[in-house]
Write an enzyme that holds these catalytic residues in place. Structure first.
Site, PDB file in Angstrom:
ATOM      1  N   HIS A   1      18.998  17.541  69.208  1.00  0.00           N
ATOM      2  CA  HIS A   1      17.659  17.419  68.935  1.00  0.00           C
ATOM      3  C   HIS A   1      17.055  16.290  68.382  1.00  0.00           C
ATOM      4  O   HIS A   1      16.894  16.304  67.072  1.00  0.00           O
ATOM      5  CB  HIS A   1      17.187  18.608  68.378  1.00  0.00           C
ATOM      6  CG  HIS A   1      15.387  18.971  68.299  1.00  0.00           C
ATOM      7  ND1 HIS A   1      15.006  18.935  69.306  1.00  0.00           N
ATOM      8  CD2 HIS A   1      14.803  18.807  67.210  1.00  0.00           C
ATOM      9  CE1 HIS A   1      13.479  18.978  68.629  1.00  0.00           C
ATOM     10  NE2 HIS A   1      13.559  18.880  67.526  1.00  0.00           N
TER      11      HIS A   1
ATOM     12  N   ASP B   1      11.984  20.912  73.834  1.00  0.00           N
ATOM     13  CA  ASP B   1      12.442  19.676  74.416  1.00  0.00           C
ATOM     14  C   ASP B   1      12.620  20.093  76.037  1.00  0.00           C
ATOM     15  O   ASP B   1      12.207  19.300  77.100  1.00  0.00           O
ATOM     16  CB  ASP B   1      13.659  19.128  74.113  1.00  0.00           C
ATOM     17  CG  ASP B   1      13.620  18.753  72.647  1.00  0.00           C
ATOM     18  OD1 ASP B   1      12.638  18.013  72.248  1.00  0.00           O
ATOM     19  OD2 ASP B   1      14.608  19.211  71.937  1.00  0.00           O
TER      20      ASP B   1
END
Lengths: 438, 438
Positions: B278, B250
Site C-alpha cells: 500500500h 485502492d
C-alpha cells in the site's frame, strides 16, 4: 436501451418533468449531469458530477451513440443504462431523488454514506443524491462526491452538486435541509432566526417551484422548528404536513437517559415524546413514556429526578459532548435523521410512536395552530403520519408545553416578514439555544 | 436470568476466558465495565462505559440483585440481561468482541457507527465494541461512546474504552487497527516505519496474549503492510494468515477509475487485484480485471492510458481528495474497511475475488515468502480466505510486482529489530508514501 433510441429531445440536460416521468417508464434511470453555466439568469450555478474537467474520461458507450452528451455529461454517476435489463437490478424500485443541503458539512458526511449504502431506503431502492452547498464549499462538495464514487455503492446511481436550490430540489422526493449558518459572536436568537430564516424562505420557494408535489422535507438546520415554518409558508403548493423539524436526536437522548436511570437497556424504552421546540424549552415527556411497557413513573420511583434533572440531562447532552469530543455530535445527529426517515417509510410498531416537529393544524392536543411543534406521531410507512390519540396530560406537563408553545409563537412573530404575515415583532423572552447546537 | 443466580466468581470483572465461554452459554451476554484503576501494574489504564462518574445512575435491577456490580459497572452498555429471554433477541448469535484502535479518529468515527448499526455483521449479530485510544484522546473516546449510546443501536450491547491494548484485545474476534502516528515534518519513511512499528509490535504482543485464538486482524494504520508483518511476528500463537493489511480502498478506487474510462457503472468491474504494498509501488492489475465479464484490455482499447495513467490515477486519488475536501478520505476508507470485513464473512461471488494484504507463505504466485503482500483472495464466508488460482501474468505486470516486492523486502530489513530477526538495516530505495495517506 441506449439514449440514441430515444428522440433527440430526451438527450437534453433540461427535461420537463412530464418528459422525465415518461422517460423513467422506459429507462429505469436517466443520468443528467453537466459542468457548465446554466442558462437560468438567476445564478452562475453549476451542476456537475464529481469529476473535475481535467479528469473527464468520456464514457465510451455514450461517446459512440450520443455525441451531444459527451460535452455535458461525465463521471461514473453520469451514465445512461437500463436497470431493467440487468438481472441484479431489474426488480428494483424507481430511482428517487434525495436533496441534501449543507452537504459538505460533518452531519452530511455521515448521512450521505448511510443513504447511499441502502440502509435507509432498503436494498432495492436506487437513489440519486443532489448535494446543495455554497460557493465556499463547492470544492469540498466535489471531494464528497469523489468519496461517494470510490465507495462503489450499487444503489447510488446519481450524484450532482450545486449551489442553486432550484437545481438541487428538481423532482426531489426527499429534502434534508441540514445547512444553516452558525450563530456568530454576540448574535441573539432573533438575529439567528432572521439570518437562517432567509435561507429557509428561499429554499421553501425553490421546493415550491421544482420539487415533487409530495416531497418530504426534514429541517435540521437550527432554529429548526421556525425554519421549517418559514419553509412551508414559502411553499404553499406543497402540503404543510410534509414538513418536519428534527427532534429525533432529543427523543433518542431522552430514551437513553431514562434507560440509564432505570438500569434497563435502551430498547426497553418506548412511547417517548419530545413536545414543542428544539430548544431548552423542549419537553421530554416522562408521563406518557414507557419502560418495559410500564409507565416510567412506576419504574423510576425517583420522581424528583424526573421533574428536576431528566430534562436538563437531555438538553445538556450536546454541550457535554462538545466538551468531551471537541466538536458537535455529527454522527449521532445523522443516525437520528436516518431514524426520522425510517419512521416515515416503515410502519410504526403497534402501540408505539415517534416524535417529530410537525405543522400543528388539526392536532388533537390543543396546541396552537399554525406553528411547527414536536408531537407524537405514527406512520403506516407510506411517508405520511398521523397524530397519536390517547396521550395523557397532567399539570406539570401542560405547564411546560404552554411555555414551549409560547416561545414558538414568539419566534413566529419574529419572522413574520419571512412568512408573508406582515411586519416582524421580536419579543423573545430569553435566549434558549440548546448547548452544542449547530 | 440474573447474575445473582450465578456463582459469585462470575460477577468479578476479570474472568478467565474459559469461564467467559461457559458463561456465554448461559447468559447471551455479560457486561463487563469498570471505571477504576486496574490492578495490573503495567499501566494506569481504565476501562469504562461512556458515563462519567458524576453521571452514574446505578442500574435498578443490578442494584437489587448484585451489589458488587454496583460500584464497578455502570452505563447503559453495562447491564446484565438475558438476550435469550426476549422474543426479539432470542435467536441472535453469540455476542462478538470487536476491538478498534485509533477509535477517537475520523475513520473510526465513521466505522464504529457502521459496525454498531448491523450493516457489517448482520441483523442478528450483537456486538461489543472495545475502543483503544491514547491518554490524549481519552475524553474524545468518552464522547464517541456517548454518541453510540445516543444512537440506540439495538445490536450494540457493550462499549468499553481504554488506552491499554491488553484490556481492549481481551477475547477479541476482530481487531481493526486504525490508529497510527502521522509522519512528522521531515520524517523519512524509515522513521515512520520505526515509530509505528513499535506500536504494532506492542499490539501484536497484546493480541498474542489475550485475543481470541482465531482473531482476524485488519491493519489500516500506515505503513500498513509492514505494520501487519510486525504485528503477526509478535503474535506467534495466532495464525499468520489471520492478519490483513488494508488495500481495499485502492481496489475500490481502481474499479472506479476503470469504470470511468470504460463508460460503465462501477458495478460492472470485477476481478480487480491490487498487488503488493500500500504505497506508490502498488500494482492495480488491469491484466486480470474484467469489465462486464471481458478482459479490461478488450474493453478499454487505450492501452497507453492503462499502462501510463491508470495506476497514477488510483494512487493520487487520496491527494486530490485532500486538496478538494481539506482532509483525508475518512468516509470512503471506512467503507472500504466494511467491504474488507464483508468479503471475509460472506462468500465471494462465483468467479470474482477481492484484494487483501496477506502473509505470503504458500502463495501460488511466486511472491517472496514471509512478507505481507496484497494478492487476490476468495472466501467461503467463514472469516478465512484462500488464494485465487488461474491469474495470468505478463512482463509488464511481473516487472511491477517485482518492484513492489523489493520494496516490501527492504521494509522488512528495516524493521528486523521489531520482528525479532536481528539488527535492522535500512536501505529503502526511495520515499513511496501514498499522497494523502494518514
Amino acid at each position: 436501451m441506449a439514449v440514441a433510441e430515444l428522440s433527440p429531445s430526451f438527450t437534453k440536460t433540461h427535461l420537463h418533468s412530464s418528459q422525465l416521468s415518461f422517460l423513467s417508464t422506459r429507462l429505469a434511470s436517466f443520468r443528467r449531469c453537466a459542468f457548465r453555466p446554466l442558462p437560468r439568469a438567476r445564478s452562475a450555478t453549476t451542476i456537475s458530477c464529481s469529476v473535475a474537467p481535467n479528469q473527464v474520461q468520456a464514457p465510451v458507450a455514450v461517446q459512440a451513440e450520443d455525441p451531444k452528451n459527451k460535452t455535458e455529461c461525465f463521471g461514473v454517476f453520469c451514465l445512461t443504462y437500463d436497470l431493467k435489463a440487468e438481472e441484479e437490478t431489474k426488480n428494483w424500485k424507481k430511482l428517487i431523488n434525495i436533496a441534501v443541503s449543507g452537504a459538505a458539512g460533518m452531519i452530511s458526511n455521515h448521512l450521505l454514506f448511510k443513504l447511499a449504502s441502502g440502509e435507509v431506503f432498503g436494498p432495492d431502492q436506487p437513489i440519486a443524491l443532489k448535494l446543495l452547498g455554497s460557493e465556499r464549499s463547492f470544492q469540498a462538495l466535489e471531494g464528497v462526491a469523489m468519496e461517494l464514487e470510490d465507495s462503489l455503492f450499487p444503489l447510488l446511481r446519481e450524484v450532482s452538486i450545486s449551489i442553486d436550490p432550484y437545481e438541487v430540489f428538481q423532482d426531489s422526493e426527499w429534502a434534508l435541509l441540514i445547512g444553516a449558518k452558525p450563530r456568530g459572536p454576540g448574535m441573539e436568537r432573533a438575529g439567528l432566526l432572521d439570518l437562517n430564516g432567509q435561507i429557509f424562505a428561499e429554499q421553501g420557494k425553490a421546493l415550491n417551484a421544482v420539487a415533487s408535489r409530495n416531497v418530504k422535507v426534514i429541517v435540521v438546520g437550527n432554529p429548526c422548528n421556525t425554519n421549517a415554518l418559514i419553509c412551508l409558508k414559502n411553499a404553499p403548493n406543497i402540503p404543510a404536513k410534509n414538513f418536519h423539524a428534527l427532534t429525533r436526536l432529543d427523543e433518542n437522548r431522552a430514551k437513553c437517559q431514562l434507560a440509564l436511570k432505570a438500569g434497563v437497556f435502551y430498547d426497553q424504552v418506548s412511547n417517548m415524546t419530545i413536545w414543542g421546540n428544539h430548544s431548552t424549552t423542549q419537553v421530554p415527556d416522562f408521563l406518557n413514556a414507557r419502560i418495559n411497557g410500564l409507565p416510567v413513573k412506576e419504574v423510576i420511583k425517583d420522581h424528583k429526578w424526573l421533574e428536576e434533572e431528566f430534562t436538563e440531562k437531555v438538553q445538556k447532552r450536546g454541550g457535554v459532548l462538545i466538551e468531551k469530543w471537541g466538536r458537535s455530535s455529527a454522527a449521532s445527529t445523522s443516525v437520528s435523521i436516518v431514524d426520522a426517515i425510517r419512521s416515515l417509510v416503515t410502519p410504526t410498531p403497534e402501540g408505539d410512536w415517534f416524535s417529530s416537529g410537525v405543522y400543528t393544524n388539526g392536532n388533537p392536543y390543543g396546541i396552537a395552530e399554525d406553528i411547527v411543534f414536536s408531537m407524537p406521531c405514527r406512520s403506516k410507512g407510506d411517508g405520511d403520519y398521523e397524530f397519536v390519540k390517547g396521550v395523557i396530560f397532567d399539570d406539570y406537563l401542560l405547564k411546560r408545553i404552554t411555555k414551549t408553545e409560547a416561545e414558538l409563537l414568539a419566534e413566529k412573530r419574529c419572522v413574520a416578514h419571512l412568512t408573508g404575515e406582515g411586519i416582524a415583532f421580536c419579543d423573545l423572552p430569553e435566549d434558549t439555544m440548546l448547548p452544542g447546537e449547530m
